[in-house]
Design an enzyme around this catalytic site. Structure first.
Site, PDB file in Angstrom:
ATOM      1  N   GLN A  60     -16.985  -0.914   1.258  1.00 56.25           N
ATOM      2  CA  GLN A  60     -17.351   0.333   0.576  1.00 56.25           C
ATOM      3  C   GLN A  60     -16.832   0.349  -0.865  1.00 56.25           C
ATOM      4  O   GLN A  60     -17.288   1.103  -1.703  1.00 56.25           O
ATOM      5  CB  GLN A  60     -16.803   1.506   1.422  1.00 56.25           C
TER       6      GLN A  60
ATOM      7  N   GLY B 205      -9.181  -3.043  -3.467  1.00 57.35           N
ATOM      8  CA  GLY B 205      -9.910  -2.038  -4.237  1.00 57.35           C
ATOM      9  C   GLY B 205      -9.837  -2.266  -5.737  1.00 57.35           C
ATOM     10  O   GLY B 205     -10.858  -2.325  -6.425  1.00 57.35           O
TER      11      GLY B 205
ATOM     12  N   ASP C 278      -1.181  -1.559  -2.984  1.00 56.72           N
ATOM     13  CA  ASP C 278      -1.402  -0.211  -2.471  1.00 56.72           C
ATOM     14  C   ASP C 278      -0.169   0.348  -1.772  1.00 56.72           C
ATOM     15  O   ASP C 278      -0.255   1.351  -1.086  1.00 56.72           O
ATOM     16  CB  ASP C 278      -2.583  -0.211  -1.494  1.00 56.72           C
ATOM     17  N   ASN C 279       0.996  -0.307  -1.920  1.00 53.82           N
ATOM     18  CA  ASN C 279       2.180   0.253  -1.250  1.00 53.82           C
ATOM     19  C   ASN C 279       3.380   0.213  -2.195  1.00 53.82           C
ATOM     20  O   ASN C 279       3.462  -0.617  -3.096  1.00 53.82           O
ATOM     21  CB  ASN C 279       2.477  -0.495   0.053  1.00 53.82           C
TER      22      ASN C 279
ATOM     23  N   CYS D 159      -4.427   5.031   0.981  1.00 52.25           N
ATOM     24  CA  CYS D 159      -5.878   5.168   0.993  1.00 52.25           C
ATOM     25  C   CYS D 159      -6.423   4.985   2.406  1.00 52.25           C
ATOM     26  O   CYS D 159      -7.436   5.575   2.786  1.00 52.25           O
ATOM     27  CB  CYS D 159      -6.505   4.157   0.043  1.00 52.25           C
TER      28      CYS D 159
ATOM     29  N   ASN E 135     -13.727  -2.664   4.184  1.00 51.89           N
ATOM     30  CA  ASN E 135     -13.382  -2.954   2.784  1.00 51.89           C
ATOM     31  C   ASN E 135     -14.604  -2.863   1.866  1.00 51.89           C
ATOM     32  O   ASN E 135     -14.480  -2.647   0.660  1.00 51.89           O
ATOM     33  CB  ASN E 135     -12.814  -4.369   2.621  1.00 51.89           C
TER      34      ASN E 135
ATOM     35  N   LYS F  32      -9.441 -13.048   2.173  1.00 51.07           N
ATOM     36  CA  LYS F  32      -9.921 -12.383   0.958  1.00 51.07           C
ATOM     37  C   LYS F  32      -9.749 -13.262  -0.279  1.00 51.07           C
ATOM     38  O   LYS F  32     -10.589 -13.234  -1.185  1.00 51.07           O
ATOM     39  CB  LYS F  32      -9.153 -11.072   0.735  1.00 51.07           C
TER      40      LYS F  32
ATOM     41  N   CYS G  95      17.229  14.068   8.393  1.00 51.99           N
ATOM     42  CA  CYS G  95      18.204  13.130   7.822  1.00 51.99           C
ATOM     43  C   CYS G  95      18.151  13.294   6.304  1.00 51.99           C
ATOM     44  O   CYS G  95      17.923  14.393   5.804  1.00 51.99           O
ATOM     45  CB  CYS G  95      17.909  11.695   8.260  1.00 51.99           C
TER      46      CYS G  95
END
Ligand code: ZN
Length: 406
Positions: free
Chosen positions: A83, A52, A141-142, A202, A81, A97, A364
């Site tokens: 979009q 993105g 993205d993480n 996302c 992807n 990619k 926890c």
């Protein structure tokens, strides 16, 4: 800390006649000029992710004339992807990619050298991949990768431009703690990752496609400013964009003197286990927790009902005994996770719950271990069992701040 910084890159020797023609709209801006464009030509920028944020970032960096562009990306193009990941097209579906992005870059600007790193960024390859780049643009993205990028960039003294997107909201900043003494890093802004499952990705929550362009273009703008030494970069500032309000806000981000990475008494002195740090849960645990996660506010309400005698359930704390001594949710019973893994806990759970007559609620510290135990309990027939998202950390933060945190 609004201030200008010296350019990150020395100018290249010269531009060819073709390059002068191509970049003429830059060359006639006095602040950029021939010297700025030559710096861009000499620049080596690594973009992490061709998704993105990476899509618009790579295209604009290429168009701007950045001489060397690295791409770290291991994924393949999927139809979902397209979009927002405008560097890829319909005919690229199924291709790596990184290769698809490289083709698009060459089509945009044949004078760019593209370096493909077709691998997943991890502790073993990050230094090798980062080495030699002047600047990094982070489009991951993480959270595990974000902390890895932050720490590795700090150790290698490479500044980077960070961005993140979700639905209609985006954020961007520049982290360059080795460029200025009072410049913060990502950990100064976010010392700890959010509890797992608290912030949807996302993929889970969605993202407005064009938001990628809004944030990606801010990242490229910052990159060009840093490379050429013009303007005031977002160092020590967080840009917050709200597409629905159409508002940009800037917040000051101060360097945290106690930052675990760039603070005076740093505890992170080498790369750590980022999956563990960010509490990545197993697929089984994620499946079990889906639709079976309650908040600490819900738990507080349930505990009141239990006290009033209108509800009955068993609250099981699956942490270790030493953690239980530091803080606890009142009315919980301690059965460490290990006892569930070796099978000895199920007899005890049967007793406590009246062989499943009473609902079981696990918690926890942050919600990772309890999700794993939840998967085991559901597998053993406790189908209505739930766990507490955010765990005792959320309990102390939101319900009972009088207890110590750890
Ligand atoms: Zn820091």
């Amino acid at each position: 800390m609004a201030a200008s910084f010296p350019p990150l890159v020395e100018p290249a020797d010269e531009l060819s006649i073709d390059e002068v023609r191509r970049y003429s709209r830059h060359l006639i801006i006095p602040d950029v000029g021939m010297s700025g464009q030559k710096r861009l030509k000499n620049a080596k920028v690594l973009v992490i992710g061709a998704g993105g944020l990476g899509s618009p970032a790579l295209l604009y960096l290429a168009a701007a004339g950045v001489g060397t562009l690295g791409i770290v990306e291991f994924d393949e193009v999927d139809e979902s992807n397209l979009q927002r990941q405008i560097i890829h097209g319909q005919s690229d579906v199924g291709r790596p990619k990184a290769e698809s992005a490289a083709d698009a870059i060459h089509e945009t600007n044949p004078y760019v050298d593209v370096v493909i790193h077709n691998e997943r960024l991890d502790n073993d390859n990050v230094f090798r991949i980062f080495e030699g780049y002047d600047l990094i643009v982070d489009g991951t993205d993480n959270f595990a990768t974000r902390y890895l990028v932050n720490d590795a960039a700090y150790f290698l003294k490479i500044p980077y431009v960070w961005g993140s997107i979700y639905r209609f909201d985006g954020q961007a900043s520049v982290f360059a703690p080795t460029l200025a003494e009072d410049a913060p890093c990502y950990r100064c802004l976010y010392p700890e990752p959010p509890p797992p499952g608290m912030v949807p990705s996302c993929a889970e929550g969605g993202v407005l496609g064009v938001l990628c362009a809004s944030i990606g273009s801010i990242q490229v703008t910052e990159a060009i400013k840093l490379l050429t030494g013009i303007g005031e970069p977002l160092i020590g500032q967080l840009m917050i964009y709200d597409a629905l309000e159409m508002s940009y806000r800037k917040l000051k981000v101060r360097k945290d003197p106690n930052c675990a990475l760039c603070g005076e008494h740093a505890t992170v002195t080498e790369l750590i286990d980022y999956d563990t740090f960010c509490g990545a849960v197993s697929e089984e645990a994620a499946d079990a927790a889906a639709g079976a996660t309650i908040s600490v506010v819900q738990l507080e309400h349930m505990l009141k009902e239990r006290t009033d005698g209108v509800r009955d359930f068993v609250l099981v704390d699956v942490r270790e005994p030493n953690e239980y001594e530091i803080n606890k949710i009142p009315g919980s019973v301690l059965i460490p996770k290990g006892d569930f893994l070796n099978g000895t806990a199920l007899g005890r759970l049967g007793e406590l719950s009246g062989e499943g007559q009473r609902q079981v609620v696990f918690h926890c510290k942050s919600g990772v271990r309890s999700a794993e135990v939840l998967a085991i309990a559901k597998g053993a027939g406790y189908s209505d069992a739930v766990h507490v998202g955010g765990g005792v950390v959320a309990w102390v933060n939101q319900i009972d701040p009088s207890q110590p945190s750890y």
